[in-house]
Each structure stands twice: as C-alpha cells, then as structure tokens.
Write a protein that holds these residues in place. Structure first.
Motif, PDB file in Angstrom:
ATOM      1  N   MET A 184       0.819  -1.190   0.000  1.00  0.00           N
ATOM      2  CA  MET A 184       0.000   0.000   0.000  1.00  0.00           C
ATOM      3  C   MET A 184       0.868   1.261   0.000  1.00  0.00           C
ATOM      4  O   MET A 184       0.476   2.249  -0.573  1.00  0.00           O
ATOM      5  N   PHE A 185       1.990   1.228   0.685  1.00  0.00           N
ATOM      6  CA  PHE A 185       2.823   2.432   0.781  1.00  0.00           C
ATOM      7  C   PHE A 185       4.026   2.318  -0.136  1.00  0.00           C
ATOM      8  O   PHE A 185       4.587   1.238  -0.264  1.00  0.00           O
ATOM      9  N   TYR A 204       1.685   5.700  -1.097  1.00  0.00           N
ATOM     10  CA  TYR A 204       0.380   5.859  -1.735  1.00  0.00           C
ATOM     11  C   TYR A 204       0.203   7.315  -2.155  1.00  0.00           C
ATOM     12  O   TYR A 204       0.313   8.218  -1.329  1.00  0.00           O
ATOM     13  N   THR A 233       2.153  12.326  -1.226  1.00  0.00           N
ATOM     14  CA  THR A 233       2.341  10.879  -1.147  1.00  0.00           C
ATOM     15  C   THR A 233       2.394  10.462   0.312  1.00  0.00           C
ATOM     16  O   THR A 233       3.186  11.011   1.087  1.00  0.00           O
ATOM     17  N   ARG A 257      -9.062   8.745  -5.072  1.00  0.00           N
ATOM     18  CA  ARG A 257      -7.802   8.492  -4.356  1.00  0.00           C
ATOM     19  C   ARG A 257      -8.038   8.461  -2.853  1.00  0.00           C
ATOM     20  O   ARG A 257      -7.536   7.581  -2.147  1.00  0.00           O
ATOM     21  N   PHE A 299      -7.806   5.180  -0.276  1.00  0.00           N
ATOM     22  CA  PHE A 299      -6.932   5.226   0.905  1.00  0.00           C
ATOM     23  C   PHE A 299      -7.734   4.898   2.167  1.00  0.00           C
ATOM     24  O   PHE A 299      -7.296   4.082   2.986  1.00  0.00           O
ATOM     25  N   GLU A 353      -8.533   1.216   2.545  1.00  0.00           N
ATOM     26  CA  GLU A 353      -7.376   0.386   2.908  1.00  0.00           C
ATOM     27  C   GLU A 353      -6.968   0.571   4.372  1.00  0.00           C
ATOM     28  O   GLU A 353      -6.375  -0.306   4.969  1.00  0.00           O
TER      29      GLU A 353
END
Length: 130
Positions: A1-2, A4, A19, A122, A126, A129
C-alpha cells in the motif's frame, strides 16, 4: 500500500503531489508534499490524520461547488490553497510552509475535467485500505 499517492494535481508542466509514505502509529501517517514545475522543485514532510483527510473531503465538495479552498490552514505544517480562477486563466495551487521553511509557492495547473472525482477516488481508496 505504501507509498500511496493521495493527491495529484498535475498538468504537463506543473504538479503538486502528496504521497503517504508510511503509518506513524494509529491514526497518523507520514506524508510528503512535492511541488514541481519547470522553474521550481521542492518538498516537505507532513503528518496526516483522520481529521485532515475529512477536511480534504470537505474541501473537494467546496471545489465541486465552484468555491476556492484552504486545506490544513490551522495546523502545523504546510497549508494548501486551491484557487479555481488563478491569475493565469487556470487554477492555482498555493503551498505555504510558514511553520517550517517559511516558503510559499504558487503553481498554476491546467487541471483536466474530472480532476475532483479523481481526488475523491484516491481518498476513498486510501480510507478503504486504512
């Protein structure tokens, strides 16, 4: 995931990108804001939290209604302003890092149609997740 890419405001020449780099312990995330143009490049770290993400969602709603916004204004770290009708006949993003570097950068960005929906998607991904 990172990492992101939470925010991307970009055209062919100029961009502002946030980010998310990593979790810092619940409920905070380390992030980096990058400003890039043919003239200037720079970045700084910031901390994101659920209230900041909620305020970004509200800012996107205001932008969708045609209103300019200021995001993260009352917090330590950079402030991001989006002015829909900038001086160069396109939106301008202003990143003001008053608390650390004391530098302000104004970036005109010819944003494409649908850019607000892209930012919402986006943010939604996020939040799903996390």
């Amino acid at each position: 995931m990172f990492p992101y890419e939470l925010v991307r405001l970009s055209d062919l020449e100029n961009e502002v990108v946030i980010t998310v780099l990593s979790p810092m312990g619940s409920p905070y995330w380390e992030a980096r804001i990058e400003v890039s143009s043919t003239f200037v490049k720079g970045g700084t770290l910031l901390v994101l939290s659920p209230p900041k993400l909620d305020s970004w969602a509200k800012a996107l709603d205001e932008l969708d209604r045609g209103q300019d916004v200021v995001w993260m204004e009352t917090d330590r770290g950079p402030t991001i302003s989006i002015q829909l009708d900038g001086e160069r006949d396109c939106p301008e993003v202003v990143v003001d890092d008053e608390s650390l570097s004391m530098v302000t950068v104004r970036i005109p960005i010819a944003l494409e149609e649908g850019w607000i929906d892209d930012q919402r998607n986006r943010l939604r991904r996020f939040n799903e997740e996390m």
